[in-house]
Scaffold this active site. Sequence first.
Site, PDB file in Angstrom:
ATOM      1  CG  HIS A 192      -1.949  -0.934   1.236  1.00 23.76           C
ATOM      2  ND1 HIS A 192      -2.959  -1.296   0.052  1.00 23.76           N
ATOM      3  CD2 HIS A 192      -2.194  -2.011   2.139  1.00 23.76           C
ATOM      4  CE1 HIS A 192      -3.624  -2.307   0.443  1.00 23.76           C
ATOM      5  NE2 HIS A 192      -3.484  -2.809   1.522  1.00 23.76           N
ATOM      6  CG  ASP A 233      -2.812  -8.220   0.731  1.00 32.82           C
ATOM      7  OD1 ASP A 233      -2.014  -8.691   1.801  1.00 32.82           O
ATOM      8  OD2 ASP A 233      -3.717  -7.464   0.648  1.00 32.82           O
ATOM      9  CG  HIS A 235      -6.588  -5.260   1.623  1.00 36.56           C
ATOM     10  ND1 HIS A 235      -5.777  -5.907   2.429  1.00 36.56           N
ATOM     11  CD2 HIS A 235      -7.796  -4.856   2.094  1.00 36.56           C
ATOM     12  CE1 HIS A 235      -6.823  -6.200   3.657  1.00 36.56           C
ATOM     13  NE2 HIS A 235      -7.964  -5.578   3.350  1.00 36.56           N
TER      14      HIS A 235
HETATM   15  C1  SP5 Z   1      -1.088  -5.200   4.162  1.00 32.82           C
HETATM   16  C2  SP5 Z   1      -2.562  -5.148   4.265  1.00 32.82           C
HETATM   17  O1  SP5 Z   1      -3.316  -6.233   4.117  1.00 32.82           O
HETATM   18  N1  SP5 Z   1      -3.361  -3.984   4.772  1.00 32.82           N
HETATM   19  C3  SP5 Z   1      -4.552  -3.887   4.823  1.00 32.82           C
HETATM   20  C4  SP5 Z   1      -5.279  -2.741   5.617  1.00 32.82           C
HETATM   21  C5  SP5 Z   1      -6.598  -2.838   5.825  1.00 32.82           C
HETATM   22  N2  SP5 Z   1      -7.050  -1.609   6.446  1.00 32.82           N
HETATM   23  C6  SP5 Z   1      -8.555  -1.353   6.577  1.00 32.82           C
HETATM   24  C7  SP5 Z   1      -9.128  -2.428   7.021  1.00 32.82           C
HETATM   25  C8  SP5 Z   1     -10.702  -2.243   6.581  1.00 32.82           C
HETATM   26  C9  SP5 Z   1     -11.636  -3.362   7.151  1.00 32.82           C
HETATM   27  N3  SP5 Z   1     -12.965  -3.064   6.700  1.00 32.82           N
HETATM   28  C10 SP5 Z   1     -13.873  -4.360   6.820  1.00 32.82           C
HETATM   29  C11 SP5 Z   1     -14.670  -4.372   5.549  1.00 32.82           C
HETATM   30  C12 SP5 Z   1     -14.953  -6.020   5.105  1.00 32.82           C
HETATM   31  N4  SP5 Z   1     -15.727  -6.148   4.085  1.00 32.82           N
HETATM   32 ZN    ZN Z   2      -4.305  -7.142   2.556  1.00 32.58          ZN
END
Ligand code: SP5
Ligand code: ZN
Length: 378
Positions: A192, A233, A235
Amino acid sequence: MLVVHSPLCLLHDPPTEILSGKPVPYKESPDRLVRVRNALSNDPQRKYELTAVDDGLDVLPDILRVHSEDYVVYLRRAYSDWVEEGGDKQGVLPESFPHPKLPPYKLDPAKMSAIARAGMHLHRAIDILSLLNDVGGYYCFDLSCPITEDTFEAIMASARVAVRAAQLLVDGTQSTAAPHGIFALTRPPGHHAGTGVCGGYCYLNNAAIAVRCLQDAVPAGTAKPRVAILDIDYHHGNGSQEIFYSDDSVFYISLHAEGDYPYFTGSSVEEGEGPGVGFNLNIPLPQHTTGDDEYLATLDLAGKAISDYRPDYLVVSLGVDTYKDDPICCFNLTTPCYSRIGARIRELRLPTLFLFEGGYCMEVLGENVKGVLDGFLG
Ligand code: SP5
Ligand code: ZN
């Protein structure tokens, strides 16, 4: 398989982050690293050889091939400035962000040039505290990246792990014919983090730093190696995308959840720009319904795109937050899927550098990461 790690990566341990507007225990804990390290070192067949990176390895030049100097200076200075301003030990978090609907924010050019002049020797140069006041939001895009007393040491160690692993991959590739793989146990993660911005637990983009090392490790006059980044990953790796967006020497391809964090990137229309058009491929998959079979079928498409690119190296941003019980994610992959993912990656028959990214289900974190690597080894 060689596994590069550093005990200094454990130092970063912020108590909290802000999720859904509330302080909650920090998910990206040092224990994540311990879990993965233990799973690999306890392999009954002893397939994994753990090697600690030399703490003296100077990777600042490698970092500065990816990140802007003012950003790295900020990361190094931010905590001590914050404490001097009365901030507490929980670490630096921004209160306010520049916003695209506001007039574009620029650091005062006089301040920028003072920062540049002071460079990396800021701590012994001039008292520049006032120049960096309240710019946390300029260098950060969310509330999951507090900068604590130990953060800088840990993120530098994570970058050292990435650089050393890249060097070892280059060395090993020259001496073997079989597809070669190395695992960089990078933590904090990186995908990120952009040129000048942290977020999503990521401060320095370890994968991007490793890519530049792989590309630079050729004799002058030789063609620049082509590198594909496969980001698995959960994300979208917005930072990796940003860094290589107009670069045709790096093909970034990501499988990730549609409509989840980081929310504003990851669509399939983001194809790259300028010379990079066609070298950025986002494949968003639905939350809640993506399971093993859907994921593996999509990974086959990604594998085809990678083969068509004919890279010299493959870099895998290895997150296992695609797991069904991950506490902050919504895919349904099961543990047996991870070795099948590794086997698919093996089929590409490329020298491969795996770097650790996300994954937050502590009970199976080690097993799932090891599954991918086991599958790769065949
Ligand atoms: C490296 C990595 O995996 N970073 C991820 C950071 C995520 N941070 C925000 C998490 C938001 C969680 N929201 C939940 C929604 C589920 N649908
Ligand atoms: Zn992630």
